[in-house]
Motif scaffolding. Structure first.
Motif, mmCIF file in Angstrom:
data_model
loop_
_atom_site.group_PDB
_atom_site.id
_atom_site.type_symbol
_atom_site.label_atom_id
_atom_site.label_comp_id
_atom_site.label_asym_id
_atom_site.label_seq_id
_atom_site.Cartn_x
_atom_site.Cartn_y
_atom_site.Cartn_z
ATOM 1 N N LYS A 272 0.868 -1.190 0.000
ATOM 2 C CA LYS A 272 0.000 0.000 0.000
ATOM 3 C C LYS A 272 0.900 1.235 0.000
ATOM 4 C CE LYS A 272 -3.584 -2.048 2.810
ATOM 5 N NZ LYS A 272 -4.124 -2.049 4.174
ATOM 6 N N ASP A 273 0.547 2.224 -0.875
ATOM 7 C CA ASP A 273 1.370 3.434 -0.929
ATOM 8 C C ASP A 273 0.832 4.503 0.013
ATOM 9 O OD1 ASP A 273 -0.384 3.520 -3.798
ATOM 10 O OD2 ASP A 273 -0.554 5.239 -2.438
ATOM 11 N N ASN A 274 1.632 5.561 0.129
ATOM 12 C CA ASN A 274 1.330 6.573 1.132
ATOM 13 C C ASN A 274 0.633 7.805 0.572
ATOM 14 O OD1 ASN A 274 3.275 7.928 -0.311
ATOM 15 N ND2 ASN A 274 4.801 7.983 1.329
ATOM 16 N N GLU A 275 0.005 7.677 -0.618
ATOM 17 C CA GLU A 275 -0.542 8.885 -1.258
ATOM 18 C C GLU A 275 -1.682 9.471 -0.434
ATOM 19 O OE1 GLU A 275 -1.713 8.350 -5.339
ATOM 20 O OE2 GLU A 275 -2.290 10.461 -5.470
ATOM 21 N N SER A 276 -2.652 8.617 -0.078
ATOM 22 C CA SER A 276 -3.797 9.120 0.695
ATOM 23 C C SER A 276 -3.339 9.575 2.081
ATOM 24 C CB SER A 276 -4.863 8.038 0.816
ATOM 25 O OG SER A 276 -4.313 6.921 1.484
ATOM 26 N N MET A 277 -2.389 8.803 2.638
ATOM 27 C CA MET A 277 -1.881 9.147 3.976
ATOM 28 C C MET A 277 -1.202 10.505 3.966
ATOM 29 S SD MET A 277 -0.233 5.761 5.640
ATOM 30 C CE MET A 277 0.027 6.411 7.258
ATOM 31 N N SER A 278 -0.436 10.766 2.911
ATOM 32 C CA SER A 278 0.304 12.034 2.872
ATOM 33 C C SER A 278 -0.649 13.210 2.693
ATOM 34 C CB SER A 278 1.348 12.020 1.766
ATOM 35 O OG SER A 278 0.748 12.066 0.503
ATOM 36 N N GLN A 279 -1.712 12.995 1.901
ATOM 37 C CA GLN A 279 -2.685 14.086 1.728
ATOM 38 C C GLN A 279 -3.388 14.375 3.047
ATOM 39 O OE1 GLN A 279 -5.083 12.676 -1.509
ATOM 40 N NE2 GLN A 279 -3.599 13.343 -3.041
ATOM 41 N N GLU A 280 -3.776 13.276 3.717
ATOM 42 C CA GLU A 280 -4.432 13.433 5.024
ATOM 43 C C GLU A 280 -3.503 14.135 6.008
ATOM 44 O OE1 GLU A 280 -5.595 9.652 6.709
ATOM 45 O OE2 GLU A 280 -6.201 10.641 8.574
ATOM 46 N N GLY A 281 -2.235 13.708 5.985
ATOM 47 C CA GLY A 281 -1.236 14.300 6.890
ATOM 48 C C GLY A 281 -1.035 15.770 6.628
ATOM 49 N N MET A 282 -1.057 16.166 5.345
ATOM 50 C CA MET A 282 -0.875 17.578 5.000
ATOM 51 C C MET A 282 -2.022 18.416 5.546
ATOM 52 S SD MET A 282 1.045 19.827 3.670
ATOM 53 C CE MET A 282 2.141 19.647 2.310
#
Lengths: 299, 206
Positions: free
Chosen positions: A125-135
């Motif tokens: 699983k990649d971190n794309e959604s996680m990074s957007q959420e984190g931002m």
């Protein structure tokens, strides 16, 4: 012709204290001088010679390699240590996901398909959604903290600081300082600025989902906000029309500015200095400069 | 623009050149020169560095240079040397003669001697403005920022006290009304040593 003095010197040259053989005075010359030791020059020569041999053997410079190609690399242990270093409790799956770049995940998927492996169970699983959420978490927390810490700072200022702290260059800096560089799973070595900042945001989202909102807030205060220390606000926030901004802020409170000459030096010279104070019903702000330059600034 | 504005202002203030006023009335010119030279060189500023091309000093305006007070009998025995370059044209002029001719000369030479022997001496002296009394041209007096504290406090002359001030001063006792005060002795100015040999003075060359 070897004599007893030469032997003495041979033993004396080893170690920190050196005795210098003075021709006229013999061993009664100056002792224990602080200088570059006699072994330094030959050492440097030897190292340089070896470096040149290496260059001749491999004229093309070796590309940088990932830490996992060296000895003693345990990814699980490193992830665990990462969490402990930050004094945070992480859900291990979330943390693992935060370090996976999308391009790397796609590459892995293709590789697995080539090898005819079961993609659904093995896919990363990649971190794309996680990074957007984190931002979004980062931005909202920063807004709240900055508004609390600097109540008199106008919105554009808060926006400017927030923009600076969430910029790729700054976040990548934080990221590499925490030690994410070796843990990131991506295609480029070393990882790019965007990758590093995405990972940082991913980590933030992992903290919220593992430990809660309070924990994330303290993390941002400790790791992100501290970088404002010793920074000049004027370098971060470029105010186009300072006078207009000042008058707007004060007129909203119903006050006017009165500039007054406080001090001056060398009035009739070229290098004259005029210190002007800006007053609003006996409360002092400060401003200074030459009169001609002051007028330019006012416009 | 605003990023540099604050730094520009700080730079301008740090490297600004001040203008100091020094009242030389009844002050020793050679001790005053030590203080004045420090301000001219810029040693009073934290930005000062010892450099041949450095230029950190401030302006100093000296007033009442005609009222300076040389030590002891220096007015007669201190001499100022000058040589015009031609053979036999060395002159040793006494301080009182120099002062009579040009009341700014003594303090000028005192400060010149304190500045050290280097090429910055002459440009630094350009920043020293000496006036024999307290009439300063307005163009200079408007530049002044602050005053250098005089070395010695200037006392009040007894004859400057008005009758009202004398009466107001608390008196412990007074002469009886029938007391006859003696005649005041005539004040004779101190004469130089007449027994000294003519033509020879103590050559203090400064």
């Amino acid at each position: 012709m070897l004599n007893k003095y030469h032997l003495w010197l041979e033993f004396a040259n080893v170690g920190i204290r050196i005795t210098r053989y003075n021709v006229t005075l013999g061993l009664l010359g100056h002792t224990g001088i602080r200088r570059i030791h006699n072994h330094v020059r030959p050492t440097l020569y030897a190292l340089r010679y070896r470096k040149e041999i290496e260059k001749r053997k491999n004229p093309i410079p070796k590309p940088p390699s990932h830490r996992n190609t060296f000895l003693e690399w345990n990814y699980n242990a490193e992830l665990f240590a990462f969490g402990k270093r930050l004094n945070e409790e992480f859900d291990s799956n979330l943390l693992r996901q935060a370090f996976v770049e999308k391009s790397y995940a796609v590459k892995e998927r293709l590789r697995q398909e080539e090898l005819n492996l079961n993609v659904e169970t093995l896919s990363l699983k990649d971190n794309e959604s996680m990074s957007q959420e984190g931002m979004t978490i980062l931005k909202s927390n920063l807004n709240a903290i900055l508004a609390r810490e600097f109540p008199r700072l106008p919105e554009s200022g808060i926006h400017a600081i927030q923009g600076y702290l969430t910029s790729d260059s700054v976040l990548s800096n934080f990221s590499s300082q925490i030690g994410t560089k070796d843990l990131i799973q991506c295609n480029e070595i070393p990882p790019t600025e965007e990758t590093l900042s995405r990972v940082f945001c991913g980590v933030i989202s992992a903290i919220q989902n593992s430990s809660g909102r309070k924990r994330v807030k303290t993390f941002i205060e400790d790791f992100v906000l501290t970088h404002l220390c010793d920074k000049d606000i004027n370098e971060i926030w470029d105010v186009q029309k300072p006078w207009a901004m000042l008058t707007d802020i004060l007129s909203s409170k119903g006050e006017t500015i009165e500039p007054r000459l406080l001090r001056q030096a060398g009035k009739n010279t070229l290098l004259s200095v005029f210190i002007v104070g800006l007053y609003t019903s006996e409360k002092k702000l400060i401003g200074t400069g030459n009169i001609c330059k002051m007028l330019k600034w006012l416009k | 623009m605003s990023a540099l504005a604050g730094k520009r202002v700080q730079q301008w203030l740090t490297l600004s050149r001040g203008w100091w006023l020094f009242d030389a009335k009844w002050q020793d010119p050679y001790l005053s020169a030590k203080i004045i030279s420090k301000y001219l060189i810029g040693c009073h500023k934290p930005i000062y560095t010892k450099s041949k091309n450095g230029d950190f000093g401030d302006h100093v305006i000296v007033i009442n240079s005609a009222d300076i007070a040389l030590k002891a009998d220096d007015w007669y025995y201190r001499v100022y040397f000058h040589h015009s370059g031609y053979p036999g044209s060395a002159t040793w002029t006494k301080a009182w003669e120099v002062h009579r001719k040009n009341p700014t000369m003594i303090i000028n030479r005192a400060v010149y001697g304190e500045l050290g022997v280097n090429l910055t001496r002459r440009p630094t002296m350009e920043r020293l403005h000496i006036f024999k009394d307290d009439n300063i041209p307005q163009i200079l007096s408007e530049n002044i920022t602050d005053q250098i504290r005089p070395l010695r406090p200037v006392p009040r002359r007894l004859d400057s006290y008005t009758q009202e001030e004398q009466n107001a001063f608390p008196k412990l006792f007074d002469y009886p009304k029938d007391y006859v005060l003696p005649e005041p002795k005539p004040r004779v100015p101190r004469q130089p040593d007449v027994n000294r040999q003519k033509g020879k003075t103590r050559n203090k060359i400064f």
